[in-house]
Design an enzyme around this catalytic site. Structure first.
Site, PDB file in Angstrom:
ATOM      1  N   LYS A  35      -3.029  -4.615   0.823  1.00  0.00           N
ATOM      2  CA  LYS A  35      -2.615  -3.608   1.816  1.00  0.00           C
ATOM      3  C   LYS A  35      -3.878  -3.060   2.478  1.00  0.00           C
ATOM      4  O   LYS A  35      -4.402  -2.011   2.100  1.00  0.00           O
ATOM      5  CB  LYS A  35      -1.821  -2.513   1.086  1.00  0.00           C
ATOM      6  CG  LYS A  35      -0.808  -1.809   1.953  1.00  0.00           C
ATOM      7  CD  LYS A  35       0.178  -1.020   1.108  1.00  0.00           C
ATOM      8  CE  LYS A  35       0.918   0.000   1.916  1.00  0.00           C
ATOM      9  NZ  LYS A  35       1.759  -0.516   3.006  1.00  0.00           N
TER      10      LYS A  35
HETATM   11  N1  PPE Z   1       5.364  -5.136   3.816  1.00  0.00           N
HETATM   12  C1  PPE Z   1       4.516  -4.366   4.528  1.00  0.00           C
HETATM   13  C2  PPE Z   1       3.758  -4.986   5.648  1.00  0.00           C
HETATM   14  C3  PPE Z   1       4.372  -3.026   4.198  1.00  0.00           C
HETATM   15  O1  PPE Z   1       3.537  -2.256   4.904  1.00  0.00           O
HETATM   16  C4  PPE Z   1       5.129  -2.472   3.138  1.00  0.00           C
HETATM   17  C5  PPE Z   1       5.002  -1.027   2.791  1.00  0.00           C
HETATM   18  C6  PPE Z   1       6.005  -3.314   2.426  1.00  0.00           C
HETATM   19  C7  PPE Z   1       6.081  -4.639   2.782  1.00  0.00           C
HETATM   20  C8  PPE Z   1       6.805  -2.820   1.257  1.00  0.00           C
HETATM   21  O2  PPE Z   1       5.960  -2.539   0.152  1.00  0.00           O
HETATM   22  P1  PPE Z   1       6.352  -1.456  -0.957  1.00  0.00           P
HETATM   23  O3  PPE Z   1       6.247  -0.120  -0.330  1.00  0.00           O
HETATM   24  O4  PPE Z   1       5.367  -1.672  -2.044  1.00  0.00           O
HETATM   25  O5  PPE Z   1       7.737  -1.762  -1.369  1.00  0.00           O
HETATM   26  N2  PPE Z   1       4.849  -0.166   3.874  1.00  0.00           N
HETATM   27  C9  PPE Z   1       4.375   1.171   3.621  1.00  0.00           C
HETATM   28  C10 PPE Z   1       3.773   1.802   4.835  1.00  0.00           C
HETATM   29  C11 PPE Z   1       4.633   2.081   6.009  1.00  0.00           C
HETATM   30  C12 PPE Z   1       3.870   2.884   7.037  1.00  0.00           C
HETATM   31  O6  PPE Z   1       2.707   3.166   6.861  1.00  0.00           O
HETATM   32  O7  PPE Z   1       4.491   3.281   8.027  1.00  0.00           O
HETATM   33  C13 PPE Z   1       5.408   2.028   2.895  1.00  0.00           C
HETATM   34  O8  PPE Z   1       6.575   1.670   2.851  1.00  0.00           O
HETATM   35  O9  PPE Z   1       5.020   3.044   2.360  1.00  0.00           O
END
Ligand code: PPE
Length: 307
Positions: free
Chosen positions: A159
């Protein structure tokens, strides 16, 4: 999304006033995207506010940092304690937490090796990422003209701040065209993920989601949903699918810390299933929302009370 400021922000080991949490204009991470971040949610539970899968997020922050040769000067455990302290100090109940670490100021030039690393943790209230109505009725998405950066170009599994230019281009395009979110394909033209969400498809009773090597962020919500879905008795398969297959889906939904479980009711102006959240999506969404609020004993290990 509008921001509701809280009082204090954790910076390099200390809580400082919200308005003082600024950076110098020559911050390396600002110029070149050399930082790593997390998105975490804290929910109100019977035991008070509790952070969902806190340690898993901080471990991922460390692995994202490793991918860009950045050493965060705090352990994952120290960052977990700092997070809980930040939530407590701001007297927050349910909130969103944004830890970020990045290369700071030293010289000028692309190479950040040897630069200081700045670490911040911010916590503030946040509602449904894609709107309350989106959670209930489902959202409208389109396929981005921008593909996900090739896995040979950036570590998609980390990330990293700079990688989000790709997401920002795609989500701006979607919003300017009147959609709620975007679905991004990878360099092999297979479905990858949303701008900030993982994607799932329900087809003939099976649940499919692209594998990690499709160039996606291995989401913590994705992992949680896969576990919950299997425990609910569904077959879950990591499998690539194409844009056209989205049109054949019975149901589609996004997962993410911010997006939680958001149903998709339309893709590229084609109705998904009946055009309303389907039964599988609804059961996973409601179970997930119960789990994060500490209502399902089986998954209580995923919650870390702030104390
Ligand atoms: N793909 C991407 C590209 C991504 O940014 C996130 C989280 C996910 C998948 C899902 O990951 P998880 O949160 O571990 O299930 N995106 C974060 C940021 C969104 C934003 O900054 O706006 C979030 O969901 O917190």
């Amino acid at each position: 999304m509008a921001l509701q400021p809280s009082e204090k922000i954790w910076k390099n080991g200390q809580l400082i006033p919200w308005k003082d949490a600024t950076v110098h204009v020559l911050t390396h991470g600002l110029h070149y995207g050399t930082g790593a971040f997390e998105g975490i949610r804290c929910y109100g539970t019977d035991k008070g506010p509790a952070v969902f899968r806190l340690k898993d997020h901080m471990v991922r922050l460390h692995s994202s940092a490793k991918a860009i040769q950045m050493r965060i000067p705090f352990t994952a455990d120290q960052l977990c304690e700092a997070t809980k302290e930040t939530v407590r100090t701001n007297k927050l109940d349910s909130c969103y937490i944004r830890p970020i670490a990045f290369f700071g100021v030293s010289g000028i030039g692309v190479n950040p090796i040897g630069y200081p690393v700045e670490t911040f943790i911010v916590a503030f209230p946040m509602g449904a990422y894609l709107g309350d109505e989106g959670m209930k009725k489902g959202i409208r998405v389109h396929t981005a003209s921008w593909h996900r950066a090739p896995v040979g170009s950036v570590p998609a599994t980390a990330k990293i701040c700079g990688d989000y230019l790709n997401s920002a281009l795609a989500v701006m395009e979607a919003k300017m065209n009147g959609f709620d979110e975007t679905v991004m394909l990878n360099d092999l033209h297979m479905v990858a993920e949303g701008s900030g969400e993982n994607i799932f498809m329900v087809k003939d009773g099976k649940i499919l989601t692209p594998p990690v090597n499709a160039g996606i962020l291995p989401g913590i919500t994705r992992a949680s949903v896969m576990t919950v879905a299997k425990d609910l008795g569904y077959e879950v398969v990591e499998q690539n699918f194409s844009r056209g297959e989205l049109f054949l889906a019975d149901e589609l939904f996004f997962t993410g810390t911010a997006a939680e479980v958001t149903p998709i009711r339309e893709v590229d102006r084609r109705q998904v299933g009946e055009g309303v959240p389907g039964p599988v999506t609804k059961s996973i969404q409601s179970t997930y929302l119960d789990v994060v609020k500490g209502k399902v004993a089986k998954y209580s290990d995923w919650l870390d009370p702030v104390g």
